[in-house]
Design a protein around this motif. Structure first.
Motif, short mmCIF file in Angstrom:
data_model
loop_
_atom_site.label_atom_id
_atom_site.label_comp_id
_atom_site.label_asym_id
_atom_site.label_seq_id
_atom_site.Cartn_x
_atom_site.Cartn_y
_atom_site.Cartn_z
N MET A 1 28.58 -14.97 54.62
CA MET A 1 27.15 -15.08 54.94
C MET A 1 26.47 -15.98 53.89
N THR A 2 25.69 -16.94 54.35
CA THR A 2 25.00 -17.83 53.43
C THR A 2 23.80 -17.13 52.79
N GLU A 3 23.29 -17.74 51.71
CA GLU A 3 22.09 -17.20 51.07
C GLU A 3 20.94 -17.11 52.06
N LEU A 4 20.81 -18.16 52.90
CA LEU A 4 19.75 -18.17 53.89
C LEU A 4 19.91 -17.02 54.88
N ASP A 5 21.12 -16.80 55.37
CA ASP A 5 21.37 -15.69 56.30
C ASP A 5 21.07 -14.36 55.63
N ALA A 6 21.50 -14.23 54.38
CA ALA A 6 21.26 -12.99 53.65
C ALA A 6 19.76 -12.74 53.49
N ALA A 7 19.02 -13.80 53.16
CA ALA A 7 17.57 -13.66 53.00
C ALA A 7 16.92 -13.27 54.32
N ARG A 8 17.37 -13.87 55.40
CA ARG A 8 16.81 -13.53 56.72
C ARG A 8 17.10 -12.08 57.11
N HIS A 9 18.15 -11.52 56.53
CA HIS A 9 18.49 -10.12 56.81
C HIS A 9 17.86 -9.17 55.79
N GLY A 10 16.91 -9.68 55.01
CA GLY A 10 16.14 -8.81 54.13
C GLY A 10 16.59 -8.75 52.69
N ASP A 11 17.48 -9.63 52.28
CA ASP A 11 17.96 -9.64 50.90
C ASP A 11 16.97 -10.42 50.03
N GLN A 12 16.10 -9.70 49.32
CA GLN A 12 15.08 -10.36 48.51
C GLN A 12 15.68 -11.15 47.35
N ALA A 13 16.78 -10.67 46.80
CA ALA A 13 17.43 -11.40 45.71
C ALA A 13 17.93 -12.75 46.20
N ALA A 14 18.49 -12.78 47.41
CA ALA A 14 18.95 -14.04 47.99
C ALA A 14 17.78 -14.98 48.23
N PHE A 15 16.66 -14.43 48.68
CA PHE A 15 15.46 -15.26 48.88
C PHE A 15 15.00 -15.85 47.55
N GLY A 16 15.03 -15.02 46.51
CA GLY A 16 14.63 -15.50 45.20
C GLY A 16 15.50 -16.65 44.72
N ARG A 17 16.80 -16.55 44.97
CA ARG A 17 17.71 -17.63 44.56
C ARG A 17 17.47 -18.89 45.39
N LEU A 18 17.09 -18.72 46.65
CA LEU A 18 16.82 -19.88 47.51
C LEU A 18 15.61 -20.67 47.03
N VAL A 19 14.55 -19.96 46.63
CA VAL A 19 13.29 -20.65 46.30
C VAL A 19 13.20 -21.03 44.84
N GLU A 20 14.04 -20.46 43.98
CA GLU A 20 13.94 -20.70 42.54
C GLU A 20 13.97 -22.19 42.17
N PRO A 21 14.85 -23.02 42.80
CA PRO A 21 14.87 -24.45 42.43
C PRO A 21 13.56 -25.18 42.72
N PHE A 22 12.70 -24.59 43.59
CA PHE A 22 11.47 -25.26 44.01
C PHE A 22 10.22 -24.61 43.41
N ARG A 23 10.40 -23.51 42.67
CA ARG A 23 9.25 -22.74 42.20
C ARG A 23 8.33 -23.59 41.32
N ARG A 24 8.91 -24.34 40.38
CA ARG A 24 8.08 -25.11 39.45
C ARG A 24 7.26 -26.17 40.18
N GLU A 25 7.88 -26.93 41.08
CA GLU A 25 7.13 -27.99 41.74
C GLU A 25 6.11 -27.41 42.72
N LEU A 26 6.40 -26.26 43.31
CA LEU A 26 5.42 -25.63 44.20
C LEU A 26 4.22 -25.12 43.40
N ARG A 27 4.49 -24.60 42.20
CA ARG A 27 3.38 -24.17 41.34
C ARG A 27 2.53 -25.37 40.95
N ALA A 28 3.17 -26.49 40.62
CA ALA A 28 2.42 -27.70 40.29
C ALA A 28 1.61 -28.18 41.49
#
Length: 316
Positions: A1-28
């Motif tokens: 199961m991919t991180e995206l699939d895991a996040a779609r199934h409610g895995d918040q930790a997987a969602f966090g790992r998906l968005v972490e690379p973009f967090r800084r630029e989204l905050r900016a």
């Protein structure tokens, strides 16, 4: 199961790992849209909550990065369409002619706020002059300009992100560029003598010496002190105001200045000593050096900003 699939199934930790690379630029991105680091953090939190709740709607036709920008931009637009733009005192009216006429700070003031070094990569994209110019645009014009010229998306991607047409995006970009052109925003380059001049600025403040401070200023220098709405122009007037309002009451205990970088330029965290000798957060100072003199000072009198810069509220 991919991180995206895991996040779609409610895995918040997987969602966090998906968005972490973009967090800084989204905050900016939130910061450029809102002009406030406090608002940016609130908007980022709201955006990521929306992304988490709406992840099932991400179909993968665009990249995850582009989709997150879309979610974040719409979260910003929903809030900013109902708010007045954040500016600086000089955009609210002319300088006061008498320091005694300076009014108290505005309660719940909505001025531009500075941002710390860890928020940005390109200094020009968070320069105070650029941020103020952005705030003169409508939120949608602001979003179109940031998406196209800062984030680097194509006009077609901007159109899809904003749920509009390419023609509408290009029209918004044209209007935005016309507004920015009137501001004559010039990229800042360090002056050869800047470090020496800033060292003298620190010395003048730490000795509470208004005469030494005035000697560093251009004759037409300006001083703004958000959240105070009024600002001053003229070296002698600035010196007199600082002597009366700041230096004289505190001379017995003095100040300490800690160098930082904010919005791509050298700045200082200013601490004022109290009677016990404890140095307490007072203001963040921006010093605009032009040639061999200081052309402008902006003092953000907001101790609450210190935490955003990782600065202590008090120092020994």
């Amino acid at each position: 199961m991919t991180e995206l699939d895991a996040a779609r199934h409610g895995d918040q930790a997987a969602f966090g790992r998906l968005v972490e690379p973009f967090r800084r630029e989204l905050r900016a991105h939130c910061y450029r849209m809102a002009g406030s680091i406090h608002d940016a953090d609130d908007l980022l939190q709201e955006s990521l909550l929306r992304a988490w709740r709406g992840l099932a709607g991400f179909e993968g036709r665009a990249s995850l990065r582009t989709w997150l920008y879309k979610v974040t931009t719409h979260a910003c637009l929903d809030q900013l369409d109902r708010r007045a733009p954040r500016l600086l005192p000089a955009d609210l009216g002319p300088a006061v002619s008498d320091p005694a006429a300076i009014r108290p700070p505005i309660e719940d003031a909505a001025f531009i706020e500075p941002c710390p070094r860890d928020l940005y990569e390109e200094r020009e994209s968070v320069a105070l002059a650029f941020l103020v110019a952005l705030q003169l645009l409508t939120p949608k014009q602001r979003a179109a300009l940031i998406m196209r010229e800062v984030v680097g998306l194509e006009a077609s991607e901007c159109a899809e992100l904003l749920d509009t047409s390419v023609a509408s995006v290009n029209s918004a970009l044209q209007r935005a560029r016309e507004v920015l052109a009137t501001r004559a925003i010039v990229p800042r380059t360090p002056e050869p003598n800047e470090q020496q001049l800033l060292a003298r600025y620190v010395d003048a403040w730490e000795r509470a010496d208004s005469g030494a401070l005035v000697s560093l200023l251009r004759d037409d220098a300006t001083l703004a002190m958000p959240p105070m709405r009024d600002w001053l122009a003229g070296a002698s007037m600035i010196g007199g105001a600082i002597e009366h309002m700041v230096f004289a009451p505190a001379r017995a205990h003095g100040f300490a200045l800690v160098p930082i970088e904010a919005n791509g330029v050298p700045a200082f965290a200013v601490y004022a000593r109290d009677a016990s000798g404890t140095r307490r957060a007072m203001a963040l100072h921006f010093v605009d050096v032009r040639g061999d003199k200081i052309a402008a000072m902006t003092a953000f009198i907001s101790p609450a900003l210190f935490a955003k810069f990782g600065l202590a509220e008090t120092i020994a």
